[in-house]
Scaffold this active site. Structure first.
Site, PDB file in Angstrom:
ATOM      1  N   HIS A 450      52.148  25.947  33.783  1.00 15.29           N
ATOM      2  CA  HIS A 450      52.714  27.300  33.799  1.00 15.29           C
ATOM      3  C   HIS A 450      52.665  27.941  32.417  1.00 15.29           C
ATOM      4  CE1 HIS A 450      54.982  27.070  37.849  1.00 15.29           C
ATOM      5  NE2 HIS A 450      53.852  27.725  37.950  1.00 15.29           N
ATOM      6  N   ARG A 557      33.041  42.756  46.903  1.00 19.55           N
ATOM      7  CA  ARG A 557      33.168  41.546  47.749  1.00 19.55           C
ATOM      8  C   ARG A 557      33.936  41.954  49.004  1.00 19.55           C
ATOM      9  NH1 ARG A 557      33.406  38.597  42.544  1.00 19.55           N
ATOM     10  NH2 ARG A 557      31.939  36.869  42.686  1.00 19.55           N
ATOM     11  N   ARG A 593      28.571  44.350  49.363  1.00 16.42           N
ATOM     12  CA  ARG A 593      27.955  43.120  49.863  1.00 16.42           C
ATOM     13  C   ARG A 593      28.453  42.869  51.282  1.00 16.42           C
ATOM     14  NH1 ARG A 593      28.889  37.501  46.975  1.00 16.42           N
ATOM     15  NH2 ARG A 593      31.018  37.709  47.687  1.00 16.42           N
ATOM     16  N   GLU A 687      20.662  34.104  45.311  1.00 14.17           N
ATOM     17  CA  GLU A 687      21.644  33.031  45.111  1.00 14.17           C
ATOM     18  C   GLU A 687      21.056  31.670  45.439  1.00 14.17           C
ATOM     19  OE1 GLU A 687      25.919  34.509  46.320  1.00 14.17           O
ATOM     20  OE2 GLU A 687      24.471  35.200  47.790  1.00 14.17           O
ATOM     21  N   ASN A 710      26.724  32.451  40.308  1.00  9.19           N
ATOM     22  CA  ASN A 710      27.670  31.379  40.667  1.00  9.19           C
ATOM     23  C   ASN A 710      27.013  30.448  41.687  1.00  9.19           C
ATOM     24  OD1 ASN A 710      29.352  33.013  39.186  1.00  9.19           O
ATOM     25  ND2 ASN A 710      30.292  33.947  40.974  1.00  9.19           N
ATOM     26  N   ASP A 711      26.481  31.038  42.741  1.00  9.00           N
ATOM     27  CA  ASP A 711      25.834  30.199  43.748  1.00  9.00           C
ATOM     28  C   ASP A 711      24.479  29.709  43.274  1.00  9.00           C
ATOM     29  OD1 ASP A 711      27.441  29.696  46.060  1.00  9.00           O
ATOM     30  OD2 ASP A 711      27.494  31.857  46.348  1.00  9.00           O
ATOM     31  N   ARG A 721      30.119  24.088  43.209  1.00  8.50           N
ATOM     32  CA  ARG A 721      30.870  24.933  42.281  1.00  8.50           C
ATOM     33  C   ARG A 721      32.373  24.730  42.405  1.00  8.50           C
ATOM     34  NH1 ARG A 721      29.821  31.003  44.795  1.00  8.50           N
ATOM     35  NH2 ARG A 721      31.716  31.638  43.749  1.00  8.50           N
ATOM     36  N   CYS A 758      25.210  39.897  39.255  1.00  8.35           N
ATOM     37  CA  CYS A 758      26.593  40.166  39.629  1.00  8.35           C
ATOM     38  C   CYS A 758      27.418  38.895  39.641  1.00  8.35           C
ATOM     39  CB  CYS A 758      26.662  40.863  40.990  1.00  8.35           C
ATOM     40  SG  CYS A 758      25.956  39.871  42.319  1.00  8.35           S
TER      41      CYS A 758
HETATM   42  C1  PEP Z   1      27.614  34.552  43.135  1.00  4.32           C
HETATM   43  O1  PEP Z   1      27.353  33.595  43.897  1.00  4.32           O
HETATM   44  O2  PEP Z   1      27.287  34.595  41.932  1.00  4.32           O
HETATM   45  C2  PEP Z   1      28.340  35.716  43.660  1.00  4.32           C
HETATM   46  C3  PEP Z   1      28.450  36.830  42.969  1.00  4.32           C
HETATM   47  O3  PEP Z   1      28.932  35.557  44.870  1.00  4.32           O
HETATM   48  P1  PEP Z   1      30.325  34.774  45.085  1.00  4.32           P
HETATM   49  O4  PEP Z   1      30.789  34.288  43.747  1.00  4.32           O
HETATM   50  O5  PEP Z   1      31.252  35.733  45.719  1.00  4.32           O
HETATM   51  O6  PEP Z   1      29.888  33.671  45.989  1.00  4.32           O
HETATM   52 MG    MG Z   2      27.751  33.839  46.030  1.00  2.00          MG
END
Ligand code: PEP
Ligand code: MG
Length: 829
Positions: A450, A557, A593, A687, A710-711, A721, A758
């Site tokens: 915390h 999103r 999206r 992705e 991210n993906d 992830r 993104c």
């Molecule tokens: C990503 O995968 O980078 C992305 C923007 O989508 P999300 O993080 O919502 O899966």
């Molecule tokens: Mg993604």
């Protein structure tokens, strides 16, 4: 394992109470939901077998593979129609899949001939399955989630001296077990009943109304927890708590650390390393916080007096915490709520009371009760729970301070000092914050405690888990706290201090300049236009992003509308939400999206069979294409946004061009249905490695490409992830990911399509020059980073960004890329 029962027909879902037939209204055949039909075909609510089909064709029952039995009864007294108006499409014993047509009926004829068309959908084997969620008082489409069933592992009844105890075993679906937040929810639910309620995990047993007792159970995901209830409303209480435990209570798997989390660097002499709990830089004198033990007498002066003293002290502390909870800061309020629950925790109060009854003083008794719980939590060995021990210690000290009149330490600290302490309690930090400290260094503590959350919320740089070496720091010793690289420098040389001061000044100047120029368009120093947009989840985000200078949104999103609810949002609801976002960014592009459900983002009403590899299964556009009803509704809602074309459409998780074609065909058909002449842009997310390597092919038919780093990182590195065990390696700056990005840009731009980013990498200051150098021309970042991203881009020329990116592609690891980025930044000071 829960089972989702989807609606067997389109209509209005309502409770059984509204069925004008006591057989159903009084649940004589079982619990369920009733539907006022708007459709004329009953479809299978799950994969299973037809068990009964009445000769009159008006009622059918099915059994799922899991053993759940469901009866669908079309209308009331329809048996009298002797089959007139009903066309069965299946036979008893036939295997059916969810959505298969079972009975077609003549809606008008049956409506005229029967007293009511209302169609109960009943779970007939309540002894084996309980309804944990249901959709009522809403419009529902065929195949939308109607009920969630959880197996009843037979309510075992036992007799004890003081009554019947019923119990049920539940497999925990909470990803972190019962930690503070779910414990608070369970307590709140338990308080709605009279019955005694306990949870058992192995040989540990805790009161369901006590958060500390629930934490001390030390539960983990998948544990079989027994819920026990005794008392008047035991059945209902047991059902409610068991149903709650069978869900994930909205908890998601732990997020991987930000891609920007820098690696620990090699320490120089005079530096002490630590874990970054809140990023930033600070310089100032050390202010040591020494925490004196508050002494309390062990013996009491009489149980009545000690109880009264404890009650008064609890009242005083509760009032004090409640006042702090009103500070207006959400992170402080959340921590204070947790402390309010502790001050009234029945297990703590009972523990203290038993000691007072045995002749102890109130203070001694409270300390004993707290330490019982601390020992129990420590014994669980669960790091996530152990980080909550400081909340218990905090409550102990606050109460003892109120009881004994001992002032709590730390109030007298000079502004601009760096707090150095063994550990820091949340209430101490909140009190110390009033003195405007510059940073925090702790011997112990954890990055998700915390205190860490509070520091991040206050923008206070903090390092934790710095170890015993911190003990060498004396009061007033000059310190350089680097919570970007993860170390503190003790008694720095004048040159080091000057360099650090320059870094600090540069950060501040960059922040100020960025803020001042936030609303200006963004170009590189040599004039290349780069659009800096924001990732959004709501209209409120859009307003904030606009104030930060966002030039649109590169990623809305849309899941924010779909998650944590029982049914999908209607077209009107979606349209209103998208229109509000477009209105907040007038004249600017907004990329919506399409629903990205599945994998780590489940929605109860979009049933996805259990998958061994959800990240490689039904997710993103694969789900949307399997549910054309949802996809079409969403597309119509987007197409209705005005002005036409303000919202572009982006497809998540593309692995092949065919998916793009299917969406494009649907968009074109809807445009023609809706008489929309103007084109609406349709782009794809990159992705998957497949999308990156076929970017040239996708670019032939997509209007734009946006990289979801991210993906993409998860799939390029084959590292989940959301899995903390591999989190340290999930860094989008890995050269393999950067090469994929470069390849995407090369292939798509050759075909005249722009490429954006993104994913999280767009919000990483170290990555921005590399991305621009690789050919990305749009970044969609978290709203708070928009102004700074613009400023970074303005300080770059395209040729230096390209040269830097070229070097990054030749690095051998993410750490090497990050070191290169630091050096790049150094040379530009
Ligand atoms: C990503 O995968 O980078 C992305 C923007 O989508 P999300 O993080 O919502 O899966
Ligand atoms: Mg993604």
């Amino acid at each position: 394992m829960s089972l989702i029962i989807t609606s067997p027909l389109r209509g209005w879902a309502t409770t059984l109470d509204s069925v004008p037939d006591p057989v159903f209204a009084q649940r004589m055949m079982g619990d369920g939901v009733a539907i006022e039909p708007l459709g004329d075909t009953i479809v299978a609510p799950f994969d299973g077998e037809v068990v009964t089909l009445h000769d009159a064709g008006h009622a059918i029952s099915l059994r799922s593979a899991e053993g759940a039995e469901v009866l669908i009864h079309i209308g009331l007294d329809t048996v009298m129609l002797k089959g007139e108006g009903f066309t069965p499409l299946v036979a008893i014993g036939q295997t059916v899949a969810r959505g298969d047509p079972l009975i077609r009926f003549d809606l008008d004829a049956v409506a005229l001939a029967a007293p009511s068309l209302i169609t109960p959908v009943i779970v007939t084997n309540a002894e084996a399955f309980a309804i944990s969620r249901r959709s009522t008082d809403c419009a529902i489409g065929a195949c939308e989630a109607l009920m969630t069933l959880v197996p009843v592992q037979a309510n075992v009844r036992r007799s004890s001296d003081d009554g019947i105890v019923i119990e049920q075993t539940v497999k925990l679906a909470l990803p972190h077990g019962i930690h503070a937040r779910p414990a608070a929810r369970i307590c709140e639910a338990a308080r709605g009943f009279q019955a005694e309620l306990h949870l058992l995990n192995g040989d540990k047993r805790g009161d369901a109304r006590s958060t500390v007792a629930l934490l001390a159970l030390g539960t983990r995901f998948g544990d079989e927890v027994v819920v026990q209830a005794r008392g008047d409303d035991a059945e209902a209480a047991l059902a409610a708590i068991a149903a709650l435990l069978a869900t994930d209570m909205g908890e998601t798997a732990p997020a991987a650390p930000s891609a920007a989390a820098p690696p620990r660097t090699t320490l120089q002499v005079g530096q002490i390393g630590g874990v970054i709990a809140s990023p930033g830089l600070a310089m100032g004198p050390a202010a040591r916080l020494r925490q004196a033990e508050i002494a309390v007498a062990s013996e009491g002066v009489g149980a009545a007096e000690e109880r009264a003293a404890l009650l008064a002290a609890r009242d005083a502390v509760r009032a004090h915490i409640a006042a702090r909870a009103d500070s207006g800061d959400a992170s402080i309020a959340a921590v204070m709520q947790a402390h309010l629950a502790l001050i009234d925790d029945p297990e703590l109060i009972a523990g203290a009371d038993a000691r007072i009854a045995a002749g102890r003083s109130a203070g001694f008794a409270w300390r004993g009760a707290i330490h019982d719980q601390i020992d129990a939590i420590r014994a669980t060995g669960n790091a996530h729970l152990i980080e909550r021990i400081d909340d218990l210690v905090d409550i102990e000290r606050q109460l003892l301070s109120a009881l004994t009149g001992t002032p709590l330490d730390g109030a007298a600290m000079a502004a601009g000092a760096i707090i150095v302490a063994d550990d820091l309690l949340p209430s101490q930090l909140v009190a110390l914050a009033a003195a405007n400290p510059a940073g925090v260094c702790l011997t112990r503590g954890g990055p998700t405690s915390h205190v860490a959350i509070l520091c991040a919320g206050m923008g206070l740089p903090a390092l934790v888990a710095m170890g015993a070496a911190l003990g060498a720091i004396e009061d007033d010793a000059p310190l350089l706290l680097d919570a970007e690289l993860g170390h503190v420098t003790l008694r720095p040389s004048p040159a080091d201090a000057a360099a650090f001061a320059a870094r600090l000044a540069k950060r501040a100047a960059r922040r100020d300049a960025a803020q001042a120029a936030a609303q200006e368009a963004c170009r590189t120093a040599d004039g290349t236009r780069i659009e800096i947009c924001a990732n959004l989840g709501s209209a409120a985000d859009a307003q904030f992003a606009a104030a930060q200078g966002a030039e649109g949104s590169g990623l809305v999103r849309s899941e924010f509308l779909f998650l944590d609810r029982e049914t999908a949002p209607s077209e009107d609801e979606q349209h209103a939400a998208y229109q509000a976002i477009a209105d907040a960014l007038p004249g600017k592009p907004v990329i919506i999206r399409l629903l990205d459900i599945g994998g780590d983002k489940p929605a109860a009403y979009i049933p996805i069979a259990e998958e061994e590899n959800p990240a490689l299964g039904q997710r993103g556009i694969r789900v949307a294409l399997a549910r054309p009803d949802l996809l079409e509704t969403q597309l119509r809602a987007i197409l209705r946004v005005e002005p036409v074309g303000a919202c572009k459409i982006m497809i998540p998780m593309i692995a092949s061009i065919d998916e793009l074609r299917q969406v494009r065909t649907l968009v074109d058909r809807l445009r023609s249905d809706m008489a929309i002449a103007d084109a609406v842009e349709v782009g794809v997310m990159v992705e998957t490695p497949a999308a990156a390597m076929t970017a040239d092919l996708l670019a032939l038919e997509a209007d734009f490409l946006s990289i979801g780093t991210n993906d993409l990182t998860q799939y390029v590195l084959a590292m989940d992830r959301g899995n903390p065990a591999v989190a340290a390696g999930v860094d989008a700056m890995h050269p393999a990911v950067l090469r994929m990005i470069g390849e995407t840009c090369r292939r798509a731009t050759a075909r005249g399509r722009w490429v954006g980013v993104c994913g999280g990498l767009a919000s990483d200051p170290a990555a921005v020059p590399i991305l621009i150098g690789l050919g990305v021309t749009e970044l969609s970042a978290v709203p708070g980073f928009v102004a700074e991203a613009k400023q970074i881009v303005r300080g770059l020329t395209l040729s230096e960004a390209r040269a830097h990116a070229e070097l990054a592609l030749q690095c051998k690891s993410a750490a090497e890329v990050r070191a290169l980025s630091r050096a790049f930044e150094e040379t530009r000071r």
